[in-house]
Design a protein around this motif. Structure first.
Motif, PDB file in Angstrom:
ATOM      1  N   THR A  44      39.154  19.959  59.252  1.00  0.00           N
ATOM      2  CA  THR A  44      38.520  18.760  58.593  1.00  0.00           C
ATOM      3  C   THR A  44      37.311  18.477  58.922  1.00  0.00           C
ATOM      4  OG1 THR A  44      40.744  17.631  58.541  1.00  0.00           O
ATOM      5  CG2 THR A  44      38.913  16.157  58.019  1.00  0.00           C
ATOM      6  N   LEU A  45      36.908  18.836  60.358  1.00  0.00           N
ATOM      7  CA  LEU A  45      35.928  18.513  60.876  1.00  0.00           C
ATOM      8  C   LEU A  45      34.518  19.510  60.315  1.00  0.00           C
ATOM      9  CD1 LEU A  45      33.783  17.137  63.047  1.00  0.00           C
ATOM     10  CD2 LEU A  45      34.560  18.844  64.522  1.00  0.00           C
ATOM     11  N   ALA A  58      42.721  19.210  62.267  1.00  0.00           N
ATOM     12  CA  ALA A  58      41.502  18.323  62.674  1.00  0.00           C
ATOM     13  C   ALA A  58      40.257  19.013  62.667  1.00  0.00           C
ATOM     14  CB  ALA A  58      41.910  17.623  63.634  1.00  0.00           C
ATOM     15  N   THR A 104      36.905  13.488  64.429  1.00  0.00           N
ATOM     16  CA  THR A 104      38.328  13.914  63.745  1.00  0.00           C
ATOM     17  C   THR A 104      39.077  14.689  64.701  1.00  0.00           C
ATOM     18  OG1 THR A 104      37.260  13.955  61.555  1.00  0.00           O
ATOM     19  CG2 THR A 104      39.326  15.374  61.797  1.00  0.00           C
ATOM     20  N   LEU A 105      38.596  15.244  65.765  1.00  0.00           N
ATOM     21  CA  LEU A 105      39.315  16.004  66.774  1.00  0.00           C
ATOM     22  C   LEU A 105      40.207  15.094  67.525  1.00  0.00           C
ATOM     23  CD1 LEU A 105      36.895  18.572  68.124  1.00  0.00           C
ATOM     24  CD2 LEU A 105      38.500  18.947  66.449  1.00  0.00           C
ATOM     25  N   PRO A 164      43.304  14.158  59.065  1.00  0.00           N
ATOM     26  CA  PRO A 164      44.257  15.108  59.930  1.00  0.00           C
ATOM     27  C   PRO A 164      45.645  14.629  60.061  1.00  0.00           C
ATOM     28  CG  PRO A 164      42.751  13.979  61.583  1.00  0.00           C
ATOM     29  CD  PRO A 164      42.452  13.630  60.138  1.00  0.00           C
ATOM     30  N   GLY A 217      41.401  12.305  65.959  1.00  0.00           N
ATOM     31  CA  GLY A 217      42.214  11.867  65.232  1.00  0.00           C
ATOM     32  C   GLY A 217      43.576  12.817  65.168  1.00  0.00           C
ATOM     33  N   GLY A 218      42.812  14.322  65.456  1.00  0.00           N
ATOM     34  CA  GLY A 218      44.213  15.310  65.111  1.00  0.00           C
ATOM     35  C   GLY A 218      44.976  15.180  66.667  1.00  0.00           C
ATOM     36  N   LYS A 253      52.955   9.966  62.668  1.00  0.00           N
ATOM     37  CA  LYS A 253      52.063  10.214  61.643  1.00  0.00           C
ATOM     38  C   LYS A 253      52.341   9.116  60.501  1.00  0.00           C
ATOM     39  CE  LYS A 253      52.054  15.227  62.565  1.00  0.00           C
ATOM     40  NZ  LYS A 253      52.930  15.121  63.494  1.00  0.00           N
ATOM     41  N   GLY A 283      48.230  19.554  64.459  1.00  0.00           N
ATOM     42  CA  GLY A 283      47.271  18.400  64.157  1.00  0.00           C
ATOM     43  C   GLY A 283      45.943  18.554  64.449  1.00  0.00           C
ATOM     44  N   ARG A 284      45.636  19.224  65.729  1.00  0.00           N
ATOM     45  CA  ARG A 284      44.254  19.530  66.321  1.00  0.00           C
ATOM     46  C   ARG A 284      43.537  20.753  65.594  1.00  0.00           C
ATOM     47  NH1 ARG A 284      46.483  19.669  72.322  1.00  0.00           N
ATOM     48  NH2 ARG A 284      48.490  19.851  70.854  1.00  0.00           N
ATOM     49  N   ALA A 295      38.668   9.659  59.645  1.00  0.00           N
ATOM     50  CA  ALA A 295      38.735  10.427  61.033  1.00  0.00           C
ATOM     51  C   ALA A 295      39.925  10.404  61.563  1.00  0.00           C
ATOM     52  CB  ALA A 295      37.589  10.111  61.967  1.00  0.00           C
TER      53      ALA A 295
END
Length: 419
Positions: free
Chosen positions: A352-353, A349, A67-68, A127, A70-71, A79, A345-346, A123
């Protein structure tokens, strides 16, 4: 004071957000229909194996470890385009699995591959979706838009399992999966009908957006790191309802597919109320509110494990659903509204992770625990550990009494200190 109804739904005044919400409510309802159908299919193929169900859940969430990245994509790419592609890929995956079910050719390893594929898409999608909300509405409306997103998500969680129970009984698993495949097209349509000129594009970091910069930024901010750590623990041990709910329904209360759908629907109805309870928020939640919500969640989840009958479980699951979303929203708002848009975003992410990426290990542990000690143990142990994490966070969180690292680099939204 209770906020007026029009104020609680103010994000819906924005056309782009209305399109986004309409597409999401259809797509997420289809996703939750798929969750019910997939769980029922796995239990049917494996003779009600908790370990098998935990393995599928783990495989679906393992790719969230990416996911990171993805961020990073969400901070450096469009997006809206990312979300369009992600939803189209998800539709294809669901369509293929549904056709295999219709052909009576599905095996457990097919479901494993599908779960991995969905996890990889998520993933990137999750994010990007969380960060995209801040581009749909004005900054002052972001908390309400986030709450509305949780609300429609949980409306879909109410509708999805209820419809899945009916369709499973009347038509079978394949039709439920086919409906899910088609539902993704609603999100794609909403995205493509938006007016790009009305999107509030977030400023991008100069140079290449790096994952490590987002991590360093978060760790340098104790007001972000502490709630992030609490989310990680509760996500690991407490948020395994995709595994524990079907086990509770089938192995403890010995119910059928429609009754399982009812338990899931009740949980989602409580979640919806929790989302609506946060819709009047206009500022950043306090650290005390986040930890208090985590403690309340732990108490209620543990209580579900001791429910003596389905009627008691219904009431407790409703309250647990409310506490789940109230905690998740409080943590999300504290993290999102306190972060610099260049890193959002990060940061989201990472959120989310830790919220979902911990699920693979948690699902395997809870599956093993439930296999040995029964489905009730999964609720009790998860609740007690979540409660303990909340108490620890309450003790160590000194963010409100001393300067928070680099907090001065970005002025977050006004703190919401309501109890």
């Amino acid at each position: 004071m209770i906020a007026p109804l029009s104020y609680r739904f103010r994000a819906l005044r924005t056309r782009n957000f209305r399109l986004f919400a309409a597409g999401q409510i259809v797509s997420v309802a289809g996703t939750w229909m798929m969750v019910v159908a997939q769980d029922w299919l796995v239990l049917g193929l494996t003779g009600d194996s908790a370990v098998a169900l935990g393995t599928v859940t783990a495989l679906q969430f393992t790719p969230m470890l990416f996911t990171l990245y993805g961020g990073r994509l969400a901070d450096s790419r469009d997006k809206r385009t990312l979300l369009t592609v992600a939803n189209l890929v998800s539709a294809v995956l669901a369509l293929v699995l549904s056709l295999m079910v219709f052909a009576d050719a599905v095996a457990l390893w097919h479901i494993h591959l599908f779960a991995l594929g969905v996890g990889l898409v998520n993933a990137v999608e999750v994010p990007a979706r969380l960060a995209f909300i801040s581009e749909l509405v004005a900054p002052s409306v972001v908390p309400n838009a986030s709450a509305m997103s949780a609300a429609y998500f949980n409306v879909a969680r109410v509708l999805g399992p209820a419809l899945a129970g009916l369709l499973l009984t009347a038509f079978g698993i394949g039709w439920v999966m086919l409906v899910n495949a088609l539902s993704y097209l609603a999100t794609v349509a909403g995205l493509r009908l938006m007016r790009p000129a009305e999107l509030l594009r977030a400023p991008r970091e100069e140079g290449r957006a790096r994952v490590v910069d987002g991590l360093r930024y978060t760790l340098d901010r104790p007001d972000l790191a502490v709630p992030m750590a609490l989310v990680a623990v509760i996500g690991l041990v407490g948020l395994n309802f995709q595994l524990t709910l079907p086990l509770l329904a089938k192995t403890v209360f010995h119910t059928g597919a429609s009754s399982f759908g009812l338990l899931t629907t009740v949980f989602a109805a409580g979640s919806l109320l929790g989302a609506l309870a946060t819709s009047g928020r206009s500022g950043r939640p306090s650290a005390r509110l986040v930890t208090g919500a985590g403690i309340g969640f732990g108490l209620l989840e543990a209580a579900v494990g001791w429910a003596p009958a389905p009627s008691a479980a219904v009431v407790l699951l409703f309250l647990t659903g409310l506490a789940t979303i109230y905690f998740a929203q409080a943590a999300n708002h504290r993290i999102q509204l306190g972060s610099d848009p260049r890193y959002r975003g990060r940061v989201l992410a990472l959120y989310t992770l830790v919220m979902q990426g911990s699920t693979p290990l948690g699902a395997l542990c809870v599956g093993w625990l439930s296999e040995r000690w029964g489905a009730r143990a999964g609720f009790v142990v998860g609740g007690v550990l979540s409660l303990t994490a909340g108490l620890v966070a309450l003790v160590v969180d000194r963010e409100g009494r001393r300067p928070a690292g680099r907090a001065a680099e970005h002025t977050p939204a006004r703190e919401d200190v309501r109890p």
